[in-house]
Design an enzyme around this catalytic site. Structure first.
Site, PDB file in Angstrom:
ATOM      1  N   GLU A   1      -2.362   5.541  17.699  1.00 52.01           N
ATOM      2  CA  GLU A   1      -0.914   5.353  17.850  1.00 52.01           C
ATOM      3  C   GLU A   1      -0.322   6.441  18.737  1.00 52.01           C
ATOM      4  O   GLU A   1      -0.795   7.582  18.728  1.00 52.01           O
ATOM      5  CB  GLU A   1      -0.237   5.415  16.483  1.00 52.01           C
ATOM      6  CG  GLU A   1      -0.756   4.396  15.497  1.00 52.01           C
ATOM      7  CD  GLU A   1       0.008   4.452  14.183  1.00 52.01           C
ATOM      8  OE1 GLU A   1       0.973   3.689  14.050  1.00 52.01           O
ATOM      9  OE2 GLU A   1      -0.342   5.257  13.317  1.00 52.01           O
TER      10      GLU A   1
ATOM     11  N   LYS B   1       0.847  -1.178   0.000  1.00 53.80           N
ATOM     12  CA  LYS B   1       0.000   0.000   0.000  1.00 53.80           C
ATOM     13  C   LYS B   1       0.897   1.247   0.000  1.00 53.80           C
ATOM     14  O   LYS B   1       2.044   1.120   0.420  1.00 53.80           O
ATOM     15  CB  LYS B   1      -0.960  -0.009   1.191  1.00 53.80           C
ATOM     16  CG  LYS B   1      -0.275   0.196   2.558  1.00 53.80           C
ATOM     17  CD  LYS B   1      -1.248   0.616   3.601  1.00 53.80           C
ATOM     18  CE  LYS B   1      -1.154   2.079   3.879  1.00 53.80           C
ATOM     19  NZ  LYS B   1      -0.187   2.486   4.894  1.00 53.80           N
TER      20      LYS B   1
ATOM     21  N   HIS C   1      -6.432  -0.190   6.292  1.00 57.53           N
ATOM     22  CA  HIS C   1      -6.499  -0.989   7.526  1.00 57.53           C
ATOM     23  C   HIS C   1      -7.879  -0.927   8.197  1.00 57.53           C
ATOM     24  O   HIS C   1      -8.448  -1.949   8.567  1.00 57.53           O
ATOM     25  CB  HIS C   1      -5.446  -0.527   8.530  1.00 57.53           C
ATOM     26  CG  HIS C   1      -4.045  -0.485   7.974  1.00 57.53           C
ATOM     27  ND1 HIS C   1      -3.597  -1.374   7.039  1.00 57.53           N
ATOM     28  CD2 HIS C   1      -2.998   0.339   8.229  1.00 57.53           C
ATOM     29  CE1 HIS C   1      -2.331  -1.099   6.737  1.00 57.53           C
ATOM     30  NE2 HIS C   1      -1.942  -0.060   7.438  1.00 57.53           N
TER      31      HIS C   1
ATOM     32  N   LYS D   1      -1.990  -9.925  10.664  1.00 59.08           N
ATOM     33  CA  LYS D   1      -1.884  -9.992  12.130  1.00 59.08           C
ATOM     34  C   LYS D   1      -2.740 -11.140  12.649  1.00 59.08           C
ATOM     35  O   LYS D   1      -3.878 -11.320  12.204  1.00 59.08           O
ATOM     36  CB  LYS D   1      -2.361  -8.672  12.767  1.00 59.08           C
ATOM     37  CG  LYS D   1      -1.437  -7.491  12.465  1.00 59.08           C
ATOM     38  CD  LYS D   1      -1.958  -6.226  13.120  1.00 59.08           C
ATOM     39  CE  LYS D   1      -1.224  -4.986  12.634  1.00 59.08           C
ATOM     40  NZ  LYS D   1       0.055  -4.730  13.253  1.00 59.08           N
TER      41      LYS D   1
HETATM   42  C1  BG6 Z   1       1.154   1.638   8.157  1.00 62.56           C
HETATM   43  C2  BG6 Z   1       1.042   3.118   8.148  1.00 62.56           C
HETATM   44  O1  BG6 Z   1       0.463   1.084   7.071  1.00 62.56           O
HETATM   45  O2  BG6 Z   1       0.618   1.127   9.366  1.00 62.56           O
HETATM   46  C3  BG6 Z   1       1.727   3.726   9.361  1.00 62.56           C
HETATM   47  O3  BG6 Z   1       1.619   3.620   6.969  1.00 62.56           O
HETATM   48  C4  BG6 Z   1       1.208   3.101  10.625  1.00 62.56           C
HETATM   49  O4  BG6 Z   1       1.559   5.119   9.404  1.00 62.56           O
HETATM   50  C5  BG6 Z   1       1.279   1.596  10.524  1.00 62.56           C
HETATM   51  O5  BG6 Z   1       2.018   3.534  11.708  1.00 62.56           O
HETATM   52  C6  BG6 Z   1       0.606   0.936  11.700  1.00 62.56           C
HETATM   53  O6  BG6 Z   1       0.876  -0.421  11.626  1.00 62.56           O
HETATM   54  P1  BG6 Z   1       1.128  -1.266  12.947  1.00 62.56           P
HETATM   55  O7  BG6 Z   1       1.269  -2.653  12.460  1.00 62.56           O
HETATM   56  O8  BG6 Z   1       2.340  -0.705  13.593  1.00 62.56           O
HETATM   57  O9  BG6 Z   1      -0.098  -1.029  13.746  1.00 62.56           O
END
Ligand code: BG6
Length: 511
Positions: free
Chosen positions: A224, A156, A248, A190
């Site tokens: 986050e 992506k 996502h 995941k």
């Molecule tokens: C990525 C995004 O696809 O997913 C990021 O580009 C984000 O900005 C990340 O931090 C989050 O993924 P995970 O697996 O760390 O939750």
């Protein structure tokens, strides 16, 4: 897990082989797979990139990434050397046919050496500007046409908007068949995300309740604590909607809302997910304001550390209008979900990291306990905790011990750490393994990507036409802009992340 000799010989060609994704994710995942005997007996990894590197220099760099990110923890020298001998480097320009001819010859040589045809996995771990170029050259060089043996992997973002996604999908389709195209959304790899289907459809308990009759509303959060880190340049062009929601969050929504699949077949599951996307109530331009909130973080404190505002991050424009936070209220217009709000939110530099889905059930139809029995009474809630704490929590009412009939909320918990004595593989391990096995269940199909963009385009259009004006509108370390409250129907709330027993002490920051 299959052992080596059950997998057919495979060549992984990684475009962007000297880049960050290869270093941080792909190579550690391939190394971990090799340690679990989940790579074929005959395999080769060809890293392709523009920089001038020798095999040895590249291997040293990759070794460093594997030591940092491998699930195995310590990497023994002998294990590394055994793995590293499968890696080679090929310098070349992705926009010149020459490199593709070299790769073709290399594959042919390996086929001769191994005495059999080999699977060719072309992985684009490059900047998105290359996604539309590489497939064309692979096609021209005759490396794409073999339906059974050639596969292409796209990271992506799939496009920047609906139009560019369609252009990219058309280029892919002109050179590969859909069954050869693996569009990565790493969330789908995941364990806890895959478990949504297991939980819903391998247990008869909850499915009868999983509908508008019993569910009041659903929240899906992917919040986050980190900022944009070293990716300010990319992020400032993308923003949270493109970076997290289009892919996502939409995938999580599909898994929660989809109808049961008839069989565990890639297209069957993806059809059911696409049905959800088609059922989401469109957001006409004039309703964007009512259904969506955007935000951008200013300076603040996260986990005891002072952090700069988004506009002061590296690679970000000092007057950036890019959103680092999005909250949406969506409806899935079908028999199961009519008028049940799905609240989605995602953002950077929030109070802490958590990805979580909460199913808030309705209250009981008749309240038969005396009012004084339940001051803290609230209807049952089921929380699917995706990360960093991995598990499921069921919150319900129980009688508080004592002579009086007092009701208190309690919970039952399952956590992965305690429930299974094994560590979860990284999402990329699962995804690479599936690509090798040619199983596309966990990958996005062109029509899913299209439907997700179609839904969100009115929001992006309205935002583009009317820049926010009040950015930054939340301080780092909070839960986002105050304005998100206005999306909620009366009586609804944005739940704070659940805390699972078995994950004590300091909470992990993501990354
Ligand atoms: C990525 C995004 O696809 O997913 C990021 O580009 C984000 O900005 C990340 O931090 C989050 O993924 P995970 O697996 O760390 O939750």
């Amino acid at each position: 897990m299959k052992t080596n000799d059950q997998l057919e010989p495979t060549v992984f060609v990684i475009f962007g082989g000297a880049g960050d994704l290869t270093w941080r994710k792909l190579m550690p995942a391939l190394f971990d797979l090799s340690q679990d005997r989940s790579v074929p007996a005959n395999y080769s990894i060809i890293a392709v990139d523009r920089v001038d590197l020798s095999d040895e220099k590249l291997r040293r760099r990759l070794h460093d990434g594997v030591k940092k990110f491998s699930r195995q923890g310590k990497v023994k020298a002998a294990e590394w050397s055994e793995f590293a001998r499968h890696i080679s480097y090929q310098q070349g320009d992705f926009k010149k046919l020459q490199i593709y001819n070299i790769l073709g010859e290399h594959c042919a040589k390996l086929e001769k050496e191994w005495g059999t045809k080999v699977h060719r996995i072309f992985y684009m771990a490059t900047p998105p500007s290359m996604f539309g170029e590489i497939p064309k050259y692979l096609g021209k060089a005759g490396l794409a046409s073999d339906r059974k043996w050639a596969r292409i992997v796209v990271e992506k973002p799939i496009g920047y908007d609906l139009e560019s996604a369609r252009v990219l999908n058309a280029i892919l389709a002109a050179n590969f068949e859909e069954c050869q195209i693996f569009r990565i959304d790493h969330y789908l790899g995941k364990e806890t995300v895959q478990n949504i289907l297991a939980f819903r459809f391998a247990n008869p308990l909850f499915e009868p309740l999983w509908n508008r009759r019993y569910v009041d509303y659903v929240t899906i959060a992917a919040v986050e604590a980190v900022g944009v880190e070293h990716r300010g340049g990319y992020y400032d062009q993308a923003g949270a909607m493109r970076d997290m929601v289009q892919n996502h969050l939409m995938q999580l929504l599909c898994l929660v809302a989809m109808e049961p699949m008839i069989s565990f077949n890639a297209d069957e599951i993806r059809n059911k997910k696409v049905d959800v996307l088609h059922a989401i109530r469109p957001i006409p331009h004039e309703t964007v304001q009512q259904c969506v909130v955007r935000g951008q973080y200013g300076p603040g404190w996260v986990e005891g550390k002072k952090v700069p505002g988004y506009r002061a991050e590296n690679g970000v424009s000092p007057d950036s209008q890019t959103e680092t936070f999005v909250a949406l209220k969506l409806f899935v217009d079908n028999w199961r979900w009519q008028d049940v709000p799905f609240y989605l939110r995602t953002g950077k530099r929030l109070s802490r990291q958590a990805t979580e889905i909460a199913i808030q059930f309705r209250g009981v139809p008749h309240q038969s306990f005396p009012p004084e029995s339940g001051r803290d009474w609230h209807p049952s809630r089921l929380v699917l905790s995706i990360q960093p704490e991995e598990g499921i929590v069921m919150e319900f009412q129980a009688k508080y011990p004592g002579p009086k009939m007092l009701l208190r909320p309690v919970d039952m918990q399952f956590n992965y750490r305690g429930g299974f004595a094994v560590s979860s593989p990284d999402a990329y391990e699962t995804l690479l393994w599936d690509i090798m096995k040619n199983d596309a269940t966990l990958f996005m199909r062109a029509d899913q990507v299209d439907a997700a963009w179609r839904l969100l385009m009115p929001v992006l259009d309205v935002w583009k036409a009317a820049p926010p004006g009040d950015f930054p509108n939340y301080a780092a370390g909070t839960w986002g802009p105050e304005d998100t409250q206005r999306l909620l129907v009366r009586g609804h709330s944005w739940p704070l992340p659940t805390e699972l027993v078995g994950y004590p002490g300091k909470r992990r920051r993501n990354k």
